[in-house]
Design an enzyme around this catalytic site. Sequence first.
Site, mmCIF file in Angstrom:
data_model
loop_
_atom_site.group_PDB
_atom_site.id
_atom_site.type_symbol
_atom_site.label_atom_id
_atom_site.label_comp_id
_atom_site.label_asym_id
_atom_site.label_seq_id
_atom_site.Cartn_x
_atom_site.Cartn_y
_atom_site.Cartn_z
ATOM 1 N N LEU A 280 -9.871 48.593 17.897
ATOM 2 C CA LEU A 280 -8.702 47.733 18.140
ATOM 3 C C LEU A 280 -8.982 46.797 19.308
ATOM 4 O O LEU A 280 -8.448 46.946 20.390
ATOM 5 C CB LEU A 280 -7.460 48.582 18.439
ATOM 6 C CG LEU A 280 -6.598 48.969 17.267
ATOM 7 C CD1 LEU A 280 -5.397 49.790 17.719
ATOM 8 C CD2 LEU A 280 -6.140 47.782 16.455
ATOM 9 N N HIS A 281 -9.840 45.816 19.080
ATOM 10 C CA HIS A 281 -10.100 44.825 20.113
ATOM 11 C C HIS A 281 -9.151 43.646 19.897
ATOM 12 O O HIS A 281 -8.163 43.760 19.170
ATOM 13 C CB HIS A 281 -11.584 44.419 20.127
ATOM 14 C CG HIS A 281 -12.012 43.691 18.903
ATOM 15 N ND1 HIS A 281 -11.974 42.329 18.793
ATOM 16 C CD2 HIS A 281 -12.466 44.153 17.715
ATOM 17 C CE1 HIS A 281 -12.396 41.967 17.590
ATOM 18 N NE2 HIS A 281 -12.690 43.059 16.919
ATOM 19 N N LEU A 282 -9.414 42.511 20.494
ATOM 20 C CA LEU A 282 -8.448 41.421 20.554
ATOM 21 C C LEU A 282 -7.942 40.939 19.188
ATOM 22 O O LEU A 282 -6.741 40.859 18.964
ATOM 23 C CB LEU A 282 -9.029 40.249 21.349
ATOM 24 C CG LEU A 282 -8.064 39.099 21.623
ATOM 25 C CD1 LEU A 282 -6.833 39.595 22.372
ATOM 26 C CD2 LEU A 282 -8.751 38.003 22.406
#
Length: 99
Positions: free
Chosen positions: A18-20
């Site tokens: 769950l990155h940007l």
Amino acid sequence: MSDSTYTRLVTIINSPGLHLRPAKLFVEMASTFRSRIEIIKDDMRIDGKSILSILTLGAAQGTQVSLEGTGPDSQTAVEALVALIESGFPEETEIGSPN
């Protein structure tokens, strides 16, 4: 107050976690629902409509999180968000593909 709560456990499957970009997609979808959305990981409980909060989770691939919705459309919201996570955030793959 008669707001119902609905919870589902889901595993982050996309390789970057769950990155940007996936967090942005998650927040965009979560924000379309009236219910409060929270993501629970270990002892952290964060606002699922806040991109900054999601980024603090450090939810890498393989991480299990609980999605909890509270409100009039909580089940619909949580199921839609689970489906987004289980899809691996396909828009990200299309945007990032080097074709």
